[in-house]
Design an enzyme around this catalytic site. Structure first.
Site: not given
Length: 318
Positions: A31, A43, A194, A262, A286
């Protein structure tokens, strides 16, 4: 630049991130990929990058080794992110992501870091203790490198106490399990996503109420003073003794999810370091995550896009 408390990020298992794309991901033939993009990763590294991109300041303490560790430091320098390198015996790892142009799907691969020695652990803890900012913020983000003691996060938390630093943690796997199962001093803020929350709670986080209830349980058990729980594209929940909020992200075109969590932690930490209220700090997190997922590969948010997303975020008291 706005006044802010000092921010130190800690990355115990950093990586040099490579991102590229290909016409189609199929097994068998060679590829031929597009020219790759390289970014410093891990992080805490990404948290510091996000803070700097949002016109704040942060220092990134990072465990590095070998030629790839040198490469990571060069990439941080190119972004003007102040780095505090701690030399370890193993080679710094790499991570790579490939986007399939035919479907837009992104395939992400992360290789483990090399095993750290007890000597590495001692050097790291000593360096961290020396760099803790007085009354500042310490962000421990990302995975814990193999070979470090099971209670290494607790050791870091302990050395922050004399400086009055506020500890923010965003980790996963055995390190998160240990932190939840054996809390000592409650950290200032714990962020979990979650899936991590569902695994720790041993039941699905189906609803916002599920997330709030589990976050409240973590508070009651002394794990953290504030818990922020991500719910993917739905948004994020914040629960503390006096506050319960939910922030909904604006609709954006998703190009890459790398670094979104992060960027969230970086933006939220910066807002708190500037004295913003918890609801506004959540909204900034957010917004930065939303701005990040709309960028390609391993790039992160920029201030202009994050500000635009912030204006469109809806944050409600629960």
């Amino acid at each position: 630049m706005h006044p802010q408390a000092d921010i130190l990020t800690i990355t115990l298992n950093p990586a040099v991130d490579l991102a590229t794309n290909v016409a189609e991901v199929i097994a068998g033939p060679k590829l031929r990929c597009a020219v790759p993009r390289f970014d410093p990763g891990g992080g805490g590294v990404n948290v510091a990058r996000a803070v700097c991109k949002l016109d704040g300041s942060a220092r990134a303490l990072v465990a590095v080794g070998g030629a790839m560790g040198d490469r990571l430091l060069q990439l941080l320098a190119a972004e003007n992110v102040p780095a505090l390198p701690v030399a370890v015996s193993g080679e710094t790892r790499q991570s790579f992501a490939v986007t399939d142009d035919s479907t837009g799907a992104q395939f992400r691969f992360s290789v483990p870091g090399e095993l750290m020695t007890p000597t590495d652990a001692g050097h790291l803890l000593a360096a961290i203790a020396e760099q803790i900012p007085q009354d500042g913020f310490v962000v421990i983000s990302g995975s814990v490198a193999p070979g470090l003691p099971i209670d290494f996060l607790s050791q870091i938390i302990a050395v922050t106490a004399p400086k009055g630093a506020r500890v923010i943690i965003d980790t996963s796997g055995a390190a998160l399990d240990r932190l939840i199962a054996h809390p000592a001093t409650p950290v200032h803020l714990l962020r979990v996503d979650q899936n991590e929350a569902a695994q720790a709670a041993t039941h699905p986080m189906t609803t916002i109420a599920d997330s709030v209830a589990f976050a409240a349980e973590l508070l009651a058990r002394g794990v953290a003073k504030t818990v922020v729980m991500g719910r993917g594209a739905e948004g994020s929940v914040l629960v503390s003794q006096n506050h319960r909020f939910f922030s909904h992200p604006p609709h954006v075109k998703v190009r890459s999810k790398i670094g979104a969590g992060d960027a969230f932690v970086g933006a939220m930490t910066l807002a708190l370091a500037r004295g913003k209220a918890p609801c506004k700090a959540l909204q900034w997190g957010v917004a930065a995550a939303s701005a990040t997922v709309s960028t390609k590969g391993t790039a992160l948010c920029n201030l202009t896009h994050a500000e635009a997303c912030f204006a469109k975020c809806q944050t409600d008291a629960l």
